[in-house]
Design a protein around this motif. Structure first.
Motif, mmCIF file in Angstrom:
data_model
loop_
_atom_site.group_PDB
_atom_site.id
_atom_site.type_symbol
_atom_site.label_atom_id
_atom_site.label_comp_id
_atom_site.label_asym_id
_atom_site.label_seq_id
_atom_site.Cartn_x
_atom_site.Cartn_y
_atom_site.Cartn_z
ATOM 1 N N ASN A 339 -10.880 -28.375 -43.508
ATOM 2 C CA ASN A 339 -9.463 -28.696 -43.281
ATOM 3 C C ASN A 339 -9.026 -28.291 -41.874
ATOM 4 O OD1 ASN A 339 -9.191 -29.751 -45.856
ATOM 5 N ND2 ASN A 339 -8.567 -27.776 -46.733
ATOM 6 N N ARG A 340 -9.455 -27.099 -41.435
ATOM 7 C CA ARG A 340 -9.094 -26.642 -40.093
ATOM 8 C C ARG A 340 -9.685 -27.556 -39.015
ATOM 9 N NH1 ARG A 340 -9.914 -20.069 -40.770
ATOM 10 N NH2 ARG A 340 -8.226 -19.779 -42.302
ATOM 11 N N LEU A 341 -10.967 -27.970 -39.228
ATOM 12 C CA LEU A 341 -11.585 -28.858 -38.246
ATOM 13 C C LEU A 341 -10.903 -30.226 -38.230
ATOM 14 C CD1 LEU A 341 -15.397 -28.058 -38.773
ATOM 15 C CD2 LEU A 341 -13.943 -27.398 -36.840
ATOM 16 N N HIS A 342 -10.507 -30.706 -39.411
ATOM 17 C CA HIS A 342 -9.787 -31.980 -39.447
ATOM 18 C C HIS A 342 -8.453 -31.902 -38.697
ATOM 19 C CE1 HIS A 342 -12.104 -33.195 -43.321
ATOM 20 N NE2 HIS A 342 -12.814 -33.432 -42.194
ATOM 21 N N THR A 343 -7.761 -30.767 -38.856
ATOM 22 C CA THR A 343 -6.488 -30.572 -38.151
ATOM 23 C C THR A 343 -6.697 -30.574 -36.643
ATOM 24 O OG1 THR A 343 -5.635 -29.295 -40.000
ATOM 25 C CG2 THR A 343 -4.499 -29.042 -37.884
ATOM 26 N N LEU A 344 -7.733 -29.789 -36.212
ATOM 27 C CA LEU A 344 -8.024 -29.705 -34.773
ATOM 28 C C LEU A 344 -8.420 -31.077 -34.236
ATOM 29 C CD1 LEU A 344 -8.342 -27.919 -32.270
ATOM 30 C CD2 LEU A 344 -10.683 -27.433 -32.994
ATOM 31 N N SER A 345 -9.245 -31.830 -34.999
ATOM 32 C CA SER A 345 -9.664 -33.161 -34.543
ATOM 33 C C SER A 345 -8.468 -34.108 -34.421
ATOM 34 C CB SER A 345 -10.693 -33.724 -35.528
ATOM 35 O OG SER A 345 -11.052 -35.049 -35.179
ATOM 36 N N GLY A 351 -3.779 -36.541 -28.642
ATOM 37 C CA GLY A 351 -3.471 -36.113 -27.289
ATOM 38 C C GLY A 351 -2.623 -34.864 -27.214
ATOM 39 N N HIS A 352 -2.484 -34.156 -28.301
ATOM 40 C CA HIS A 352 -1.714 -32.904 -28.270
ATOM 41 C C HIS A 352 -2.643 -31.765 -27.873
ATOM 42 C CE1 HIS A 352 1.585 -35.076 -30.109
ATOM 43 N NE2 HIS A 352 0.819 -35.404 -31.182
ATOM 44 N N TYR A 353 -2.973 -31.759 -26.597
ATOM 45 C CA TYR A 353 -3.976 -30.789 -26.137
ATOM 46 C C TYR A 353 -3.443 -29.368 -26.149
ATOM 47 C CZ TYR A 353 -6.149 -35.128 -24.642
ATOM 48 O OH TYR A 353 -6.665 -36.383 -24.621
ATOM 49 N N GLU A 354 -2.197 -29.186 -25.736
ATOM 50 C CA GLU A 354 -1.642 -27.821 -25.722
ATOM 51 C C GLU A 354 -1.545 -27.270 -27.146
ATOM 52 O OE1 GLU A 354 2.017 -27.683 -23.661
ATOM 53 O OE2 GLU A 354 1.171 -28.351 -21.729
ATOM 54 N N GLU A 355 -1.148 -28.142 -28.133
ATOM 55 C CA GLU A 355 -1.069 -27.677 -29.510
ATOM 56 C C GLU A 355 -2.454 -27.340 -30.068
ATOM 57 O OE1 GLU A 355 0.392 -30.143 -28.234
ATOM 58 O OE2 GLU A 355 2.541 -30.019 -28.677
ATOM 59 N N ALA A 356 -3.456 -28.140 -29.650
ATOM 60 C CA ALA A 356 -4.825 -27.864 -30.106
ATOM 61 C C ALA A 356 -5.307 -26.532 -29.562
ATOM 62 C CB ALA A 356 -5.766 -28.993 -29.669
#
Length: 501
Positions: A339-345, A351-356
């Motif tokens: 789930n965490r990896l799916h969120t990060l992906s 394009g939300h690089y800062e949030e990632a």
């Protein structure tokens, strides 16, 4: 291999015993004949001597011999003595050994056929001699006249053939008894042979020797413990492996009730009905026990009990359970990481690089602390074990919590023993909580380190242990649940107590 005899042992014993009985009977018969014959000869000799003394004590005969017996008085009186006593002969001689009296008148006036010197010299004798009338037992005494002058001899004889006839009559009776003795001995020998055959189960000595050799080879060559009991419940065989597993070397004929064992193992030894391949706890070992009754020809001979050590297998099973628990925990945690990896992906794809980047920093942050927070288990083995158990508990719908009072400052020195005890307690608690009526179903684990000791407390929301099982719940074979056809029930708490002790 010993050479097998052509004649069966029972028949050999019978032949030997018959031979001994016959030999004893024949020897006894011969000894009886010899003793009887000697005794009768002695008796007849004394009878002859006594009669000769009686004849010699007649003063008329002594005076008549002294005067030459002109009137034939000696012959007449001697013949009357002979007929009255049944003697073979009564012979009276003068000092020269010339007969003055004899049953055969033709012998009167002749010299006696046997030596008269002993009696004519004043001596009395008893002899067995052959004379003109045949073999006889004789008594010879000197003859004196009324003034005490030696004037001749008196010789009295009894037929030796009568001795033989009496011996034969006696031996005929003895022969009947001897024959009866032989028949009785033969019957007794046959009975002993049948009893011996029954007691040896019809086996020959060479077969018994082979059985003993095979038994010794088998008993001391196998890895299983073997305990044999007779029909009275006494130990007859105990090999080294059985003595090791039971921690006792029982003496032969020891009653099983006197062996230092308890629980289901004692029930097996005492003959209670038990299932095959029964798991029991004996000391610090887990044993697989089987009991088989032994009989022959409908006759119960006893029982044979086999013992196998499954301690190592159970230890490996516990380790396998721990590995399986860790695997289940990893499988449960895989969903969270996915789930965490799916969120990060998704953040990166949008394009939300800062949030990632912020999400990654949030995942990587570890709060700093100078001391362990409440409920912390720093030991890696215990921590991983409890984490895995928590994941398993979650799949069963049970909440596994570590008490806030838990405090283990160091690492355990015997992780296998600790997890064995803790794992069995937690497994029982999870099952009790899952099957209980209270909701939410909970299990709480408290661990307290105290110097070299670790205190473990496990509580659950289940129904608790029934009142009648509180004293017996830690004995092997005692369980509040029915056997499910897989691993045997009633071992976990017994193993936990053994390991704790």
């Amino acid at each position: 291999m010993p050479r097998r005899p052509r004649i069966r042992f029972a028949h050999q014993v019978l032949i030997l015993q018959i031979g001994v009985v016959v030999l004893v009977a024949v020897t006894g018969y011969g000894m009886a004949a010899w003793v009887q014959r000697g005794e009768l000869r002695h008796q007849y000799g004394w009878r002859a001597l006594t009669l000769a003394r009686a004849v010699a004590s007649d003063p008329v005969i002594g005076d008549a011999v002294a005067n030459g017996d002109p009137q034939g008085v000696v012959e007449d009186r001697a013949e009357r003595f002979r007929k009255a006593t049944g003697a073979l002969f009564v012979v009276v001689t003068d000092r020269r050994g010339i007969r003055l009296a004899h049953p055969n008148r033709d012998e009167i006036g002749r010299e006696v056929s046997t030596d008269p010197s002993a009696a004519l010299s004043g001596h009395e004798i008893i002899v067995i001699e052959r004379g003109t009338l045949g073999l006889s037992a004789r008594g010879k005494v000197p003859l004196y006249d009324h003034v005490g002058t030696l004037v001749g001899e008196v010789s009295v004889g009894f037929d030796a053939g009568e001795i033989d006839r009496r011996v034969h009559r006696t031996l005929a009776i003895a022969a009947g008894f001897a024959a009866g003795t032989v028949l009785l001995g033969v019957a007794a020998s046959a009975g002993i042979g049948r009893r011996l055959k029954r007691q040896t189960l019809g086996l020959e000595p060479h077969e018994l020797a082979e059985l003993v050799q095979e038994r010794e080879a088998v008993l001391h060559g196998i890895s299983e413990g073997v305990l044999a009991l007779d029909d009275g419940g006494r130990v007859t065989v105990c090999n080294e492996e059985a003595a090791r597993l039971l921690d006792v070397t029982p003496a032969r004929r020891t009653a099983v009730a006197d062996l230092p064992v308890a629980g289901r193992l004692k029930a097996v030894l005492e003959g209670e009905e038990v299932p095959p391949n029964l798991f029991v706890v004996s000391g610090d070992r887990v044993l697989v026990v089987n009991r088989r009754e032994v009989s022959h020809g409908g006759r119960r001979l006893g029982a044979v009990i086999s013992l196998r050590d499954r301690t190592d297998v159970e230890s490996l099973a516990s380790e396998l359970d721990a590995v399986r628990t860790l695997f289940d925990a990893l499988r449960a945690q895989r969903h969270e990481y996915a789930n965490r990896l799916h969120t990060l992906s998704g953040l990166l794809q949008l394009g939300h690089y800062e949030e990632a980047a912020g999400y990654i920093r949030a995942l990587a942050e570890v709060p700093a602390a100078k001391e362990e927070p409440p409920g912390t288990v720093p030991d890696p083995y215990l921590g991983a074990f409890l984490a895995a158990k928590a994941a398993v508990a979650a799949e069963k719908g049970v909440e596994l919590e570590i008490a806030e009072t838990t405090w283990v400052p160091g690492r355990v020195s015997e992780p296998l023993d600790v997890t064995t005890v803790l794992g069995n307690l937690v497994e029982n608690a999870l099952e009790a909580a899952r099957l209980g009526r209270r909701r939410p179903a909970r299990v709480e684990v408290e661990l307290l380190g105290d110097g070299h000791d670790l205190h473990v407390t496990v509580t659950d929301s289940g129904e608790g242990v029934p009142e009648d099982l509180k004293e017996a719940i830690f004995r092997d074979g005692v369980s509040t649940r029915q056997t499910d056809g897989e691993r045997p029930r009633g071992l976990g708490l017994a193993i936990a107590r053994t390991a704790a002790r």
